[in-house]
Motif scaffolding. Structure first.
Motif, short mmCIF file in Angstrom:
data_model
loop_
_atom_site.label_atom_id
_atom_site.label_comp_id
_atom_site.label_asym_id
_atom_site.label_seq_id
_atom_site.Cartn_x
_atom_site.Cartn_y
_atom_site.Cartn_z
N THR A 158 0.89 -1.17 -0.13
CA THR A 158 -0.22 0.12 0.04
C THR A 158 0.76 1.38 0.09
OG1 THR A 158 -1.93 -0.96 1.12
CG2 THR A 158 -1.87 1.18 1.13
N TRP A 159 1.93 1.07 0.79
CA TRP A 159 2.76 2.41 0.83
C TRP A 159 3.59 2.57 -0.47
CZ3 TRP A 159 2.34 6.58 3.37
CH2 TRP A 159 1.84 6.77 4.68
N LYS A 160 3.99 1.29 -0.81
CA LYS A 160 4.63 1.43 -2.32
C LYS A 160 3.76 2.33 -3.34
CE LYS A 160 7.32 -1.13 -5.74
NZ LYS A 160 7.60 -2.22 -6.08
N ALA A 161 2.49 1.80 -3.45
CA ALA A 161 1.63 2.37 -4.28
C ALA A 161 1.52 3.98 -4.06
CB ALA A 161 0.11 1.86 -4.32
N ILE A 162 1.59 4.37 -2.81
CA ILE A 162 1.38 5.63 -2.38
C ILE A 162 2.47 6.52 -2.86
CG2 ILE A 162 1.12 7.38 -0.48
CD1 ILE A 162 -0.86 5.35 0.93
N LEU A 163 3.57 6.29 -2.31
CA LEU A 163 4.84 6.75 -2.35
C LEU A 163 5.58 6.79 -3.71
CD1 LEU A 163 6.09 6.04 1.15
CD2 LEU A 163 5.16 8.29 0.31
N CYS A 164 5.54 5.51 -4.47
CA CYS A 164 6.51 5.39 -5.70
C CYS A 164 5.72 5.51 -6.96
CB CYS A 164 7.04 3.84 -5.45
SG CYS A 164 7.99 3.64 -3.78
N ASP A 165 6.59 6.17 -7.80
CA ASP A 165 6.09 6.29 -9.13
C ASP A 165 6.57 4.78 -9.76
OD1 ASP A 165 5.21 8.74 -8.94
OD2 ASP A 165 7.11 9.48 -9.22
N ASP A 166 6.11 4.77 -11.12
CA ASP A 166 6.35 3.25 -11.63
C ASP A 166 7.76 3.16 -11.62
OD1 ASP A 166 3.66 3.09 -12.04
OD2 ASP A 166 3.76 3.69 -14.28
N GLY A 167 8.18 1.87 -11.33
CA GLY A 167 9.60 1.50 -11.55
C GLY A 167 10.55 1.67 -10.33
N GLU A 168 10.04 2.71 -9.46
CA GLU A 168 10.49 2.86 -8.18
C GLU A 168 10.30 2.07 -7.03
OE1 GLU A 168 9.57 6.87 -7.13
OE2 GLU A 168 10.74 7.83 -8.73
N GLU A 169 11.12 2.13 -5.90
CA GLU A 169 11.19 1.30 -4.81
C GLU A 169 11.21 2.19 -3.86
OE1 GLU A 169 10.44 -1.89 -5.08
OE2 GLU A 169 10.55 -2.41 -7.07
N LEU A 170 10.40 1.53 -2.56
CA LEU A 170 10.69 2.13 -1.32
C LEU A 170 12.20 2.27 -0.93
CD1 LEU A 170 7.66 0.43 0.62
CD2 LEU A 170 7.85 2.86 -0.09
N ALA A 171 12.51 3.58 -0.33
CA ALA A 171 13.96 3.57 0.11
C ALA A 171 14.09 2.52 1.44
CB ALA A 171 14.25 4.90 0.29
N PRO A 172 15.42 2.23 1.67
CA PRO A 172 15.67 1.26 2.86
C PRO A 172 15.02 2.06 4.14
CG PRO A 172 17.48 1.29 1.45
CD PRO A 172 16.70 2.21 0.85
N ASN A 173 15.20 3.13 4.08
CA ASN A 173 14.89 3.80 5.53
C ASN A 173 13.35 3.76 5.61
OD1 ASN A 173 17.38 4.19 6.25
ND2 ASN A 173 17.80 6.52 5.93
N THR A 174 12.80 4.34 4.48
CA THR A 174 11.42 4.24 4.39
C THR A 174 10.67 2.71 4.84
OG1 THR A 174 11.17 5.60 2.55
CG2 THR A 174 9.40 4.59 3.15
N ARG A 175 11.29 1.66 4.36
CA ARG A 175 11.10 0.33 4.55
C ARG A 175 11.12 0.06 6.17
NH1 ARG A 175 9.99 -2.94 0.80
NH2 ARG A 175 10.05 -4.68 2.11
N LEU A 176 12.20 0.81 6.64
CA LEU A 176 12.45 0.44 8.09
C LEU A 176 11.63 1.28 9.05
CD1 LEU A 176 14.42 -0.17 10.41
CD2 LEU A 176 15.56 1.72 10.24
#
Length: 213
Positions: free
Chosen positions: A124-142
């Protein structure tokens, strides 16, 4: 034979999901079978497989509905972040939903519950924060891992210590503070301004119809 109308298919899916929850009150998750669910719902196995690929698929779907579906806790938690939900509406949901979360933990095990919840939250957060092809940053995942683990921890404690269950007021306060923490920190970690994070959350709520109250 005519294919069932969409409303009939939806109704059967709801009956199967409700049958699952009823069975879970009396059986370990590992012991519940497709046949048991179909019988409890007063439907046949073919109808079950029309809606779900397997028991694992059913479990995934009912958990997803509890977490992300209409009038779900996450929906209202995002609404609290975006300013479209009230504390009272979230409190009502928490009182209703945590019983099912506790049931899943007690009958299915903490590992299953935690893995499935975190997978949904990350997606859900990836869909909100990331544009196509992007990934959540490591600190965001943490940050997401930290905040989600805290909420799961409170639910787990309540499920395992029913006589010492966390008060709804405390849980509500935790969710509210957790939401504020996410807004203040997740944008920094992902390199997105706080206002932009809020607008993306609001856009997600609008697309999902979550603000139609």
């Amino acid at each position: 034979m005519a294919r069932p109308r969409k409303s009939e298919r939806d109704a059967a899916g709801i009956r199967l999901a409700n049958a699952f929850w009823t069975l879970l009150e009396h059986h370990r998750l590992a012991n519940i079978t497709v046949g048991m669910v179909a019988e409890q719902a007063e439907l046949n196995r073919g109808t079950f497989y029309y809606h779900f690929k397997s028991m694992d698929d059913l479990v995934d779907r009912v958990i997803e509905d509890e977490i992300l579906g209409n009038e779900s806790v996450m929906q209202n938690a995002f609404g609290l972040i975006a300013g479209s939900s009230t504390v009272d509406s979230l409190e009502t949901l928490i009182n209703r939903k945590t019983d099912r979360f506790a049931l899943l933990i007690n009958q299915g095990g903490m590992d299953l519950f935690s893995v499935k919840i975190k997978r949904l939250v990350f997606a859900t957060w990836k869909a909100i924060l990331c544009d196509d092809g992007e990934e959540l940053a490591p600190n965001t995942r943490l940050i997401i891992e930290y905040s989600t683990s805290g909420i799961i921890g409170i639910i787990t404690y309540g499920a395992r210590h029913e006589t010492e269950s966390t008060s709804p007021e405390f849980f509500l306060s935790f969710v509210k503070n957790n939401s504020e923490f996410l807004v203040s920190q997740i944008g920094i970690a992902q390199g997105i301004p706080r206002d932009a994070v809020l607008e993306r959350v609001r856009a997600t709520l609008r697309i999902a119809g979550m603000n139609d109250r």
